[in-house]
Write an enzyme that holds these catalytic residues in place. Structure first.
Site, PDB file in Angstrom:
ATOM      1  N   VAL A  73       0.840  -1.199   0.000  1.00  0.00           N
ATOM      2  CA  VAL A  73       0.000   0.000   0.000  1.00  0.00           C
ATOM      3  C   VAL A  73       0.874   1.249   0.000  1.00  0.00           C
ATOM      4  O   VAL A  73       0.396   2.358   0.116  1.00  0.00           O
ATOM      5  CB  VAL A  73      -0.961   0.026   1.211  1.00  0.00           C
ATOM      6  CG1 VAL A  73      -2.018  -1.056   1.076  1.00  0.00           C
ATOM      7  CG2 VAL A  73      -0.204  -0.117   2.522  1.00  0.00           C
ATOM      8  N   ASP A  74       2.178   1.061  -0.104  1.00  0.00           N
ATOM      9  CA  ASP A  74       3.080   2.217  -0.160  1.00  0.00           C
ATOM     10  C   ASP A  74       3.696   2.292  -1.566  1.00  0.00           C
ATOM     11  O   ASP A  74       3.190   1.691  -2.495  1.00  0.00           O
ATOM     12  CB  ASP A  74       4.164   2.101   0.923  1.00  0.00           C
ATOM     13  CG  ASP A  74       4.958   0.799   0.805  1.00  0.00           C
ATOM     14  OD1 ASP A  74       4.764   0.057  -0.183  1.00  0.00           O
ATOM     15  OD2 ASP A  74       5.778   0.531   1.699  1.00  0.00           O
ATOM     16  N   ASP A  75       4.773   3.015  -1.698  1.00  0.00           N
ATOM     17  CA  ASP A  75       5.350   3.184  -3.035  1.00  0.00           C
ATOM     18  C   ASP A  75       6.471   2.195  -3.314  1.00  0.00           C
ATOM     19  O   ASP A  75       7.537   2.556  -3.810  1.00  0.00           O
ATOM     20  CB  ASP A  75       5.811   4.632  -3.211  1.00  0.00           C
ATOM     21  CG  ASP A  75       4.606   5.544  -3.369  1.00  0.00           C
ATOM     22  OD1 ASP A  75       3.667   5.139  -4.071  1.00  0.00           O
ATOM     23  OD2 ASP A  75       4.593   6.622  -2.774  1.00  0.00           O
TER      24      ASP A  75
END
Ligand code: WTA
Length: 684
Positions: A553-555
């Protein structure tokens, strides 16, 4: 190396993604009665009872697991506590200690202990090379002898406890040997994945401060010859010229069948041939007793922002945790042949190709090649040739072999297989079923193990004899692990829930810091939700308490199980002179799981796009490695930004996924008009 434009423009966590796809709630796969009866943990009741103890009294639980190892001095539990932790930034700095004061050596426990127990002749390692005729086998005694000789050599060139030794090798038998040799003398190893370019190697050597490097003349990968020492030479000259940093000793294994000695660049005094020096040293080497909290290794991994993070694992907790997870998850029994297809350049090769198996006196198969060379039968040939019982691999490899149909698998009997495993990314149900039915003949449970570089070992994983599986779910937490699902506002959700996957409280294998930047460690893992370790993954917990991982859910993008920071790829792209700005997102890819989709705005739009596209790909290959090259480059007049100038990746992700009807609110952008312009220009 400059970083790209502000990464992580839309900080809000995505909890809606569902890489796993369809969920078939009814489908359950049960272990056979025979499998169950012989397994270490053979019922849900047994697990429930042990799990409860592991959470209620972690010290007692882990002390019992630790007692099977040799400790020169027992850990300090004078205050009745063997571990201490602060997991909550509101209460001060994050600190985690397990078995503190205990003195041990992981190499001793992985090798000497077994030899002393009369298992010296047992096979520690089968090695199968890239070429069909290349193979060897090493007993525990032989591995120990090799490790001792190498550790004596390292000492002779001045390596002491706490010094860093970099290892840049393909999957030769010497790679795990090098790791164990460092561990023996208390040197901290940092293995740098062989697929990294000269630039990426130089960056890691500089950041780690390593003075000694272990490498090879070159190797073959499928049909390709990789001139590894040539890459090292480029990295080292660049380091010296640009940073004034020099490597004092470069121990080079001559791999004549790939690249001959006379064909490699050589720097006298600094460079030494392994074969010329290491065999001259004695096969006994005294041990350095280390505190349980002394560092064991450093491993670089990618995060949401910035340069790669040097993750630090320590000795005692990591030893106990990798050994226990290996034993129970793979349900390992003496004499079984275990094959892990991972590379030691990543954490799986550390915890489940080297330390976990050797601590359990397992027989490990190390394979240098690729699944499709010389043909797509190779893996199945290897399984039959060595009678592999436990086979641990990655969904991306399974998907790539599925494309050849069932025939190559069916041409083999694969009767030795008892258990299969998966790691690195969510496994889609199709790949799960194919692995289960075609490879495992419907007979072998699949352990879908969820974990990370930072966690040291498995956190959510089936214990295959203890409960039924649902294809695509990593099932339940390992002993001592307390998952929590958190909504974007920071509330922990109970029961069935979807959100960010976090952990409450520590486990022995969790990493202790980021080299030289404890604050970054605190912010990356403990800064999002106070009191919790944040994994960066999204997750759903179903009505039975089973966990379903849904992707990052992050980069961070997960390409073929390789973890790649969007910021690193962007940084490489913007270093290309004609690139004005770049933003990188992941998109669903049939084989790789995720592919890399780059949006690039050029300074001058009149150029030949095809040429520039090629040049951009070359730039990423040179700065990071081929595995990080964008799959698609989409030219854009400029990138969508917030009024404060941050790139809004949320919209780019939707464009990459071709979900154009679902772009969300774009009216708050500083430049909403670019969205239509980007859509009008097609990607490639
Ligand atoms: C992903 C690899 C779903 C996840 C061991 C995690 C998985 C990242 C699984 C860590 C799994 C790993 N199911 N996702 N069984 N295993 N991942 O640090 O996104 O290279 O955060 O460690 O891989 O990657 P790393």
């Amino acid at each position: 190396m400059g970083m790209a434009t502000e990464a992580n423009g839309d900080k809000k966590l995505r909890t809606d993604c569902s890489t796993v796809g369809e969920v078939i709630r009814e489908e359950r796969v049960y272990p056979s009665e025979e499998f169950r009866a012989s397994s270490w943990i053979s019922s849900r009741e047994q697990y429930d009872e042990m799990y409860r103890r592991s959470v209620d009294d972690p010290d007692a639980f882990w002390e019992k697991e630790a007692e099977q190892f040799f400790w020169k001095t027992k850990w300090d539990n004078s205050d009745g506590k063997m571990h201490s932790e602060n997991f909550d930034l509101r209460k001060g700095p994050i600190t985690i200690e397990w078995f503190k004061g205990g003195k041990t050596n992981i190499c001793y426990n992985a090798l000497d202990r077994h030899v002393k127990a009369g298992k010296g002749d047992a096979i520690a390692m089968y090695w199968e090379g890239n070429e069909l005729e290349q193979n060897k086998k090493l007993s525990y005694k032989e591995v120990l002898d090799n490790v001792c000789q190498l550790s004596n050599f390292l000492r002779s060139v001045g390596v002491k406890k706490g010094d860093l030794v970099a290892v840049y090798l393909p999957m030769l038998a010497e790679l795990p040997i090098a790791m164990l040799a460092c561990a023996r003398i208390g040197a901290i190893h940092t293995v740098i994945f062989g697929g990294f370019s000269a630039e990426a190697l130089a960056q890691r050597l500089l950041a780690s401060g390593a003075k000694v490097l272990i490498t090879t003349s070159g190797y073959r990968r499928g049909h390709k010859v990789i001139r590894m020492k040539q890459i090292v030479e480029e990295a080292l000259s660049r380091l010296l010229e640009e940073e004034g940093h020099s490597i004092e000793t470069c121990l080079t294994l001559a791999n004549d069948s790939a690249v001959k000695r006379q064909d490699v660049p050589w720097t006298a005094r600094r460079d030494v041939w392994w074969q010329d020096v290491v065999p001259r040293y004695p096969t006994v080497s005294h041990l350095e007793w280390l505190d349980a909290e002394d560092p064991l290794f450093l491993l670089y991994t990618s995060g949401s922002t910035g340069t790669p993070k040097g993750i630090v694992h320590t000795t005692g907790g990591y030893m106990v945790y990798t050994a226990a997870t290996f034993k129970y998850t793979f349900d390992y029994h003496e004499g079984e042949v275990y094959w892990c297809t991972a590379d030691c350049g990543w954490i799986t090769g550390h915890s489940y190709l080297t330390y976990g198996p050797f601590l359990n006196a397992a027989t490990v198969l190390v394979f240098e090649g690729i699944p499709t060379y010389p043909n797509p039968n190779r893996w199945w040939d290897v399984i039959d040739k060595y009678n592999v019982n436990i086979f641990y691999t990655a969904p991306t490899a399974v998907r790539s072999l599925m494309r050849f149909g069932d025939a190559p698998v069916k041409a083999h009997h694969l009767k030795s297989l008892r258990l299969l495993g998966s790691v690195g990314e969510p496994i889609n149900t199709n790949a799960w079923r194919w692995l289960h039915e075609v490879v495992g003949n419907g007979r072998c449970p699949i352990v879908d193990t969820w974990w990370q570089t930072e966690t040291g070992g498995f956190l959510i994983t089936p214990l295959p004899g203890a409960w039924s599986l649902k294809p695509g779910s990593a099932t339940l937490p390992f002993f001592g692990v307390q998952p929590a699902i958190i909504d974007p506002e920071g509330n922990e959700l109970s029961g069935e829930a979807t959100g960010a996957l976090c952990l409450k409280g520590s486990w022995p294998g969790v990493c202790r810091t980021i080299l030289g930047d404890h604050e970054r460690y605190e912010m990356a893992y403990f800064g999002h939700f106070k009191g919790y370790y944040f994994s960066g993954d999204g997750c759903r917990r179903d009505e039975d308490g089973y966990y379903w991982l849904t992707g990052r859910v992050d980069d961070v993008i997960n390409v073929s199980g390789h973890r790649i920071g969007t910021a690193e790829v962007e940084s490489a792209l913007v270093s290309y002179p004609m690139c004005a700005e770049a933003a990188v997102v992941g998109y669903d890819h049939q084989v790789k799981g995720q592919g890399i989709y780059a949006f690039v705005a050029l300074k001058d739009n009149t150029r030949n796009f095809d040429e520039i596209r090629q040049a951009l790909i070359t730039t990423v290959r040179e700065q990071i490695g081929t595995f990080a090259a964008p799959d698609k480059i989409h030219f854009a007049p400029s990138l969508p930004k917030t009024t404060s100038g941050k790139i809004v990746r949320r919209i780019l992700r939707k464009i990459a996924a071709k979900e154009l009807d679902d772009l969300g609110d774009i009216s708050t952008l500083a430049n909403p008009e670019v969205v239509d312009q980007i859509i009008a220009l097609t990607g490639n």
